[in-house]
Write a protein that holds these residues in place. Structure first.
Motif, mmCIF file in Angstrom:
data_model
loop_
_atom_site.group_PDB
_atom_site.id
_atom_site.type_symbol
_atom_site.label_atom_id
_atom_site.label_comp_id
_atom_site.label_asym_id
_atom_site.label_seq_id
_atom_site.Cartn_x
_atom_site.Cartn_y
_atom_site.Cartn_z
ATOM 1 N N SER A 1 0.828 -1.212 0.000
ATOM 2 C CA SER A 1 0.000 0.000 0.000
ATOM 3 C C SER A 1 0.861 1.261 0.000
ATOM 4 C CB SER A 1 -0.935 0.016 1.206
ATOM 5 O OG SER A 1 -0.227 0.349 2.383
ATOM 6 N N ARG A 2 0.290 2.327 -0.574
ATOM 7 C CA ARG A 2 0.992 3.615 -0.586
ATOM 8 C C ARG A 2 1.259 4.102 0.824
ATOM 9 N NH1 ARG A 2 -2.748 7.069 -4.181
ATOM 10 N NH2 ARG A 2 -4.041 5.316 -3.640
ATOM 11 N N GLY A 3 0.305 3.892 1.717
ATOM 12 C CA GLY A 3 0.487 4.318 3.102
ATOM 13 C C GLY A 3 1.680 3.635 3.741
ATOM 14 N N TYR A 4 1.777 2.325 3.528
ATOM 15 C CA TYR A 4 2.907 1.565 4.071
ATOM 16 C C TYR A 4 4.205 2.075 3.465
ATOM 17 C CZ TYR A 4 6.164 -2.226 4.860
ATOM 18 O OH TYR A 4 7.274 -2.951 5.203
ATOM 19 N N LEU A 5 4.238 2.247 2.152
ATOM 20 C CA LEU A 5 5.458 2.707 1.484
ATOM 21 C C LEU A 5 5.863 4.099 1.963
ATOM 22 C CD1 LEU A 5 4.610 1.435 -2.099
ATOM 23 C CD2 LEU A 5 6.447 0.577 -0.626
ATOM 24 N N SER A 6 4.881 4.963 2.153
ATOM 25 C CA SER A 6 5.158 6.306 2.643
ATOM 26 C C SER A 6 5.750 6.261 4.048
ATOM 27 C CB SER A 6 3.871 7.131 2.624
ATOM 28 O OG SER A 6 4.111 8.423 3.121
ATOM 29 N N ARG A 7 5.164 5.464 4.931
ATOM 30 C CA ARG A 7 5.689 5.333 6.292
ATOM 31 C C ARG A 7 7.087 4.703 6.284
ATOM 32 N NH1 ARG A 7 0.360 3.960 6.890
ATOM 33 N NH2 ARG A 7 0.813 1.740 7.023
ATOM 34 N N LEU A 8 7.302 3.778 5.375
ATOM 35 C CA LEU A 8 8.614 3.148 5.230
ATOM 36 C C LEU A 8 9.651 4.200 4.833
ATOM 37 C CD1 LEU A 8 10.053 0.354 5.223
ATOM 38 C CD2 LEU A 8 9.554 0.262 2.787
ATOM 39 N N GLU A 9 9.313 5.047 3.875
ATOM 40 C CA GLU A 9 10.235 6.089 3.430
ATOM 41 C C GLU A 9 10.521 7.108 4.527
ATOM 42 O OE1 GLU A 9 8.764 7.837 -0.179
ATOM 43 O OE2 GLU A 9 9.405 6.123 -1.393
ATOM 44 N N ARG A 10 9.559 7.347 5.394
ATOM 45 C CA ARG A 10 9.750 8.300 6.499
ATOM 46 C C ARG A 10 10.431 7.660 7.695
ATOM 47 N NH1 ARG A 10 4.193 9.510 5.400
ATOM 48 N NH2 ARG A 10 3.673 8.603 7.415
ATOM 49 N N GLY A 11 10.710 6.365 7.607
ATOM 50 C CA GLY A 11 11.391 5.675 8.695
ATOM 51 C C GLY A 11 10.473 5.293 9.844
ATOM 52 N N GLU A 12 9.180 5.329 9.610
ATOM 53 C CA GLU A 12 8.209 5.004 10.649
ATOM 54 C C GLU A 12 7.848 3.523 10.676
ATOM 55 O OE1 GLU A 12 4.887 7.547 9.869
ATOM 56 O OE2 GLU A 12 6.066 9.359 10.190
ATOM 57 N N ARG A 13 8.276 2.769 9.679
ATOM 58 C CA ARG A 13 7.981 1.341 9.592
ATOM 59 C C ARG A 13 9.242 0.585 9.245
ATOM 60 N NH1 ARG A 13 2.769 -1.004 9.058
ATOM 61 N NH2 ARG A 13 4.116 -2.770 9.356
ATOM 62 N N GLY A 14 9.293 -0.645 9.674
ATOM 63 C CA GLY A 14 10.353 -1.544 9.269
ATOM 64 C C GLY A 14 9.860 -2.369 8.094
ATOM 65 N N ALA A 15 10.686 -3.263 7.625
ATOM 66 C CA ALA A 15 10.304 -4.121 6.509
ATOM 67 C C ALA A 15 11.010 -5.458 6.642
ATOM 68 C CB ALA A 15 10.676 -3.471 5.178
#
Length: 67
Positions: free
Chosen positions: A29-43
């Motif tokens: 999802s775009r939301g997940y990708l956006s949070r990933l780019e902001r460093g708010e999510r891991g992967a």
């Protein structure tokens, strides 16, 4: 592997790839990708490999092993 959101965003924009296009190509999802780019999510390693494949870069280009 820990994703480097700044590197992901830089490579995505250098490839003229919007979040919507990356969403379509990865199935994430775009939301997940956006949070990933902001460093708010891991992967997961599989997710990092998928994004690297879509951006046509080695996984090391979008990871931070030093964190």
């Amino acid at each position: 592997m820990k994703p480097n959101g700044v590197a992901i965003r830089a490579l995505r924009t250098a490839n003229r790839c919007g979040l919507r296009e990356l969403e379509e190509k990865t199935g994430l999802s775009r939301g997940y990708l956006s949070r990933l780019e902001r460093g708010e999510r891991g992967a997961s390693p599989d997710t990092v490999l998928l994004i690297a494949h879509v951006l046509d870069v080695p996984p090391e280009a979008i990871t931070r092993e030093d964190l």
